[in-house]
Design a protein around this motif. Structure first.
Motif, PDB file in Angstrom:
ATOM      1  N   ARG A 189       0.820  -1.202   0.000  1.00  0.00           N
ATOM      2  CA  ARG A 189       0.000   0.000   0.000  1.00  0.00           C
ATOM      3  C   ARG A 189       0.860   1.260   0.000  1.00  0.00           C
ATOM      4  O   ARG A 189       0.554   2.250  -0.668  1.00  0.00           O
ATOM      5  N   TRP A 190       1.960   1.221   0.752  1.00  0.00           N
ATOM      6  CA  TRP A 190       2.857   2.374   0.807  1.00  0.00           C
ATOM      7  C   TRP A 190       3.496   2.603  -0.563  1.00  0.00           C
ATOM      8  O   TRP A 190       3.568   3.736  -1.044  1.00  0.00           O
ATOM      9  N   ALA A 191       3.943   1.505  -1.192  1.00  0.00           N
ATOM     10  CA  ALA A 191       4.562   1.611  -2.513  1.00  0.00           C
ATOM     11  C   ALA A 191       3.548   2.130  -3.540  1.00  0.00           C
ATOM     12  O   ALA A 191       3.880   2.948  -4.402  1.00  0.00           O
ATOM     13  N   ALA A 192       2.302   1.653  -3.442  1.00  0.00           N
ATOM     14  CA  ALA A 192       1.264   2.116  -4.364  1.00  0.00           C
ATOM     15  C   ALA A 192       0.992   3.606  -4.162  1.00  0.00           C
ATOM     16  O   ALA A 192       0.794   4.344  -5.134  1.00  0.00           O
ATOM     17  N   ALA A 193       0.997   4.048  -2.909  1.00  0.00           N
ATOM     18  CA  ALA A 193       0.779   5.465  -2.625  1.00  0.00           C
ATOM     19  C   ALA A 193       1.926   6.307  -3.189  1.00  0.00           C
ATOM     20  O   ALA A 193       1.702   7.399  -3.731  1.00  0.00           O
ATOM     21  N   GLU A 194       3.148   5.794  -3.082  1.00  0.00           N
ATOM     22  CA  GLU A 194       4.298   6.508  -3.630  1.00  0.00           C
ATOM     23  C   GLU A 194       4.198   6.626  -5.144  1.00  0.00           C
ATOM     24  O   GLU A 194       4.467   7.678  -5.730  1.00  0.00           O
ATOM     25  N   ARG A 195       3.807   5.496  -5.803  1.00  0.00           N
ATOM     26  CA  ARG A 195       3.675   5.521  -7.259  1.00  0.00           C
ATOM     27  C   ARG A 195       2.591   6.510  -7.684  1.00  0.00           C
ATOM     28  O   ARG A 195       2.737   7.226  -8.672  1.00  0.00           O
ATOM     29  N   GLN A 196       1.486   6.536  -6.926  1.00  0.00           N
ATOM     30  CA  GLN A 196       0.403   7.455  -7.256  1.00  0.00           C
ATOM     31  C   GLN A 196       0.857   8.904  -7.105  1.00  0.00           C
ATOM     32  O   GLN A 196       0.515   9.765  -7.927  1.00  0.00           O
ATOM     33  N   ALA A 197       1.630   9.170  -6.044  1.00  0.00           N
ATOM     34  CA  ALA A 197       2.132  10.520  -5.831  1.00  0.00           C
ATOM     35  C   ALA A 197       3.095  10.936  -6.944  1.00  0.00           C
ATOM     36  O   ALA A 197       3.053  12.070  -7.431  1.00  0.00           O
ATOM     37  N   GLU A 198       3.962  10.014  -7.347  1.00  0.00           N
ATOM     38  CA  GLU A 198       4.902  10.299  -8.429  1.00  0.00           C
ATOM     39  C   GLU A 198       4.158  10.578  -9.732  1.00  0.00           C
ATOM     40  O   GLU A 198       4.528  11.479 -10.489  1.00  0.00           O
ATOM     41  N   THR A 199       3.107   9.797  -9.986  1.00  0.00           N
ATOM     42  CA  THR A 199       2.311  10.011 -11.198  1.00  0.00           C
ATOM     43  C   THR A 199       1.635  11.369 -11.171  1.00  0.00           C
ATOM     44  O   THR A 199       1.579  12.084 -12.184  1.00  0.00           O
ATOM     45  N   LEU A 200       1.110  11.755 -10.001  1.00  0.00           N
ATOM     46  CA  LEU A 200       0.439  13.042  -9.861  1.00  0.00           C
ATOM     47  C   LEU A 200       1.426  14.190 -10.079  1.00  0.00           C
ATOM     48  O   LEU A 200       1.117  15.166 -10.778  1.00  0.00           O
ATOM     49  N   VAL A 201       2.613  14.083  -9.494  1.00  0.00           N
ATOM     50  CA  VAL A 201       3.632  15.127  -9.665  1.00  0.00           C
ATOM     51  C   VAL A 201       4.020  15.255 -11.134  1.00  0.00           C
ATOM     52  O   VAL A 201       4.138  16.370 -11.667  1.00  0.00           O
ATOM     53  N   ALA A 202       4.217  14.095 -11.793  1.00  0.00           N
ATOM     54  CA  ALA A 202       4.575  14.123 -13.213  1.00  0.00           C
ATOM     55  C   ALA A 202       3.476  14.760 -14.046  1.00  0.00           C
ATOM     56  O   ALA A 202       3.750  15.532 -14.982  1.00  0.00           O
ATOM     57  N   ALA A 203       2.218  14.471 -13.702  1.00  0.00           N
ATOM     58  CA  ALA A 203       1.097  15.054 -14.438  1.00  0.00           C
ATOM     59  C   ALA A 203       1.044  16.566 -14.257  1.00  0.00           C
ATOM     60  O   ALA A 203       0.799  17.312 -15.212  1.00  0.00           O
ATOM     61  N   LEU A 204       1.295  17.022 -13.024  1.00  0.00           N
ATOM     62  CA  LEU A 204       1.278  18.463 -12.768  1.00  0.00           C
ATOM     63  C   LEU A 204       2.424  19.163 -13.502  1.00  0.00           C
ATOM     64  O   LEU A 204       2.246  20.257 -14.055  1.00  0.00           O
ATOM     65  N   GLU A 205       3.596  18.531 -13.503  1.00  0.00           N
ATOM     66  CA  GLU A 205       4.741  19.107 -14.207  1.00  0.00           C
ATOM     67  C   GLU A 205       4.475  19.186 -15.704  1.00  0.00           C
ATOM     68  O   GLU A 205       4.830  20.178 -16.360  1.00  0.00           O
ATOM     69  N   THR A 206       3.857  18.131 -16.249  1.00  0.00           N
ATOM     70  CA  THR A 206       3.524  18.129 -17.675  1.00  0.00           C
ATOM     71  C   THR A 206       2.528  19.234 -18.007  1.00  0.00           C
ATOM     72  O   THR A 206       2.682  19.951 -18.998  1.00  0.00           O
ATOM     73  N   ARG A 207       1.518  19.380 -17.163  1.00  0.00           N
ATOM     74  CA  ARG A 207       0.513  20.413 -17.394  1.00  0.00           C
ATOM     75  C   ARG A 207       1.136  21.802 -17.372  1.00  0.00           C
ATOM     76  O   ARG A 207       0.834  22.645 -18.224  1.00  0.00           O
ATOM     77  N   ASP A 208       2.015  22.035 -16.385  1.00  0.00           N
ATOM     78  CA  ASP A 208       2.659  23.347 -16.281  1.00  0.00           C
ATOM     79  C   ASP A 208       3.552  23.623 -17.482  1.00  0.00           C
ATOM     80  O   ASP A 208       3.586  24.752 -18.000  1.00  0.00           O
ATOM     81  N   ALA A 209       4.298  22.600 -17.923  1.00  0.00           N
ATOM     82  CA  ALA A 209       5.196  22.786 -19.060  1.00  0.00           C
ATOM     83  C   ALA A 209       4.415  23.111 -20.324  1.00  0.00           C
ATOM     84  O   ALA A 209       4.789  23.993 -21.108  1.00  0.00           O
ATOM     85  N   ILE A 210       3.306  22.399 -20.535  1.00  0.00           N
ATOM     86  CA  ILE A 210       2.483  22.635 -21.729  1.00  0.00           C
ATOM     87  C   ILE A 210       1.849  24.024 -21.668  1.00  0.00           C
ATOM     88  O   ILE A 210       1.795  24.744 -22.688  1.00  0.00           O
ATOM     89  N   ALA A 211       1.370  24.418 -20.489  1.00  0.00           N
ATOM     90  CA  ALA A 211       0.755  25.741 -20.343  1.00  0.00           C
ATOM     91  C   ALA A 211       1.769  26.846 -20.653  1.00  0.00           C
ATOM     92  O   ALA A 211       1.446  27.837 -21.338  1.00  0.00           O
ATOM     93  N   THR A 212       2.999  26.689 -20.154  1.00  0.00           N
ATOM     94  CA  THR A 212       4.042  27.685 -20.409  1.00  0.00           C
ATOM     95  C   THR A 212       4.377  27.751 -21.893  1.00  0.00           C
ATOM     96  O   THR A 212       4.469  28.835 -22.478  1.00  0.00           O
ATOM     97  N   ALA A 213       4.568  26.568 -22.505  1.00  0.00           N
ATOM     98  CA  ALA A 213       4.908  26.531 -23.934  1.00  0.00           C
ATOM     99  C   ALA A 213       3.778  27.105 -24.784  1.00  0.00           C
ATOM    100  O   ALA A 213       4.029  27.834 -25.767  1.00  0.00           O
TER     101      ALA A 213
END
Length: 260
Positions: A189-213
């Motif tokens: 469960r801890w590992a799954a939570a970490e993976r979910q958090a990493e996915t969320l961070v990556a999604a936010l970074e992608t959104r910000d990069a696309i918005a800036t570009a």
């Protein structure tokens, strides 16, 4: 006289209890969140074989999409024992997984009548006693026997000795597997939570990069928001690169793309 006999037995039981607790402590202290589940289960199997004097090998069965498979083993020469049960869809390890109870089996006439394929394979391999303990280990695919059953597999212990694994040993193994299953569940469960958090961070970074570009493209090419995103999409297709990669490049150095 009876008291004198009982005391050595009690001391032996206490020694087994301490050994079991020590093995469990060693496993929990050495666990890593990034350790592959199957590698951990193989270490569990080896620990259990070391704990029981009559144990010669162990395997671990888990279910994935309703199908059992062996994910860990201390002796691959005994894998046919598991495969015989999977093929026939019956046997002690499947019974343990389905019922959630320990299944101790003496390979005798009764076992041959109940599970003929498994018993025949055991006879060929020289296995005389088996002990299967249920495991509750949901993995990445939520291993389980059926949609309504939370059980996911079993730890199977094999012995070449007749009448191996007394009730005390069976109880100690049950305690061990129950505790380690809970630990693995928490780690999963801890590992799954970490993976979910990493996915969320990556999604936010992608959104910000696309918005800036997109903002840079709008300013440089005098486009509206929809046109700018369409431009990014076409650039991604033409260069065979992901939109995020194109966006990061534009955000970091617009001149590399627009030349001014």
């Amino acid at each position: 006289m009876d008291g004198e006999i009982r005391r050595p037995r009690e001391r032996a039981t206490m020694d087994q209890f301490r050994d079991t607790a020590s093995a469990l402590r060693e496993l929990t202290e050495s666990m890593r969140l990034d350790e592959p589940r199957d590698e951990l289960l193989e270490r569990v199997a080896k620990k259990v074989v070391g704990l029981l004097p009559g144990a010669d090998a162990a395997t671990v069965t888990l279910y994935s999409d309703g199908e059992p498979s062996t994910v860990a083993s201390t002796d691959e020469s005994l894998l046919p024992l598991d495969k015989a049960q999977y093929s026939a869809d019956e046997g002690p390890c499947l019974k343990a997984a389905e019922s959630g109870t320990i299944v101790r089996t003496l390979l005798d006439a009764d076992a041959a009548a109940r599970w003929p394929d498994f018993a025949a394979t055991a006879e060929q391999l020289g296995v005389r006693t088996s002990l299967s303990c249920p495991l509750f280990v949901p993995g990445e695919s939520h291993f389980k026997r059926r949609e309504t059953e939370p059980l996911s597999g079993a730890l199977n212990i094999w012995s070449f000795q007749e009448n191996a694994f007394d009730p005390v040993e069976a109880a100690l193994v049950a305690m061990f597997t129950s505790a380690i299953s809970a630990i693995i569940l928490t780690a999963s469960r801890w590992a799954a939570a970490e993976r979910q958090a990493e996915t969320l961070v990556a999604a936010l970074e992608t959104r910000d990069a696309i918005a800036t570009a997109k903002g840079i493209v709008m300013a440089r090419l005098e486009l509206n928001a929809d046109e700018a995103f369409r431009w990014l999409t076409e650039a991604s297709q033409h260069t065979n690169r992901k939109i995020r990669e194109i966006s990061v490049l534009i955000a970091e150095d617009p001149r590399a793309v627009f030349g001014r």
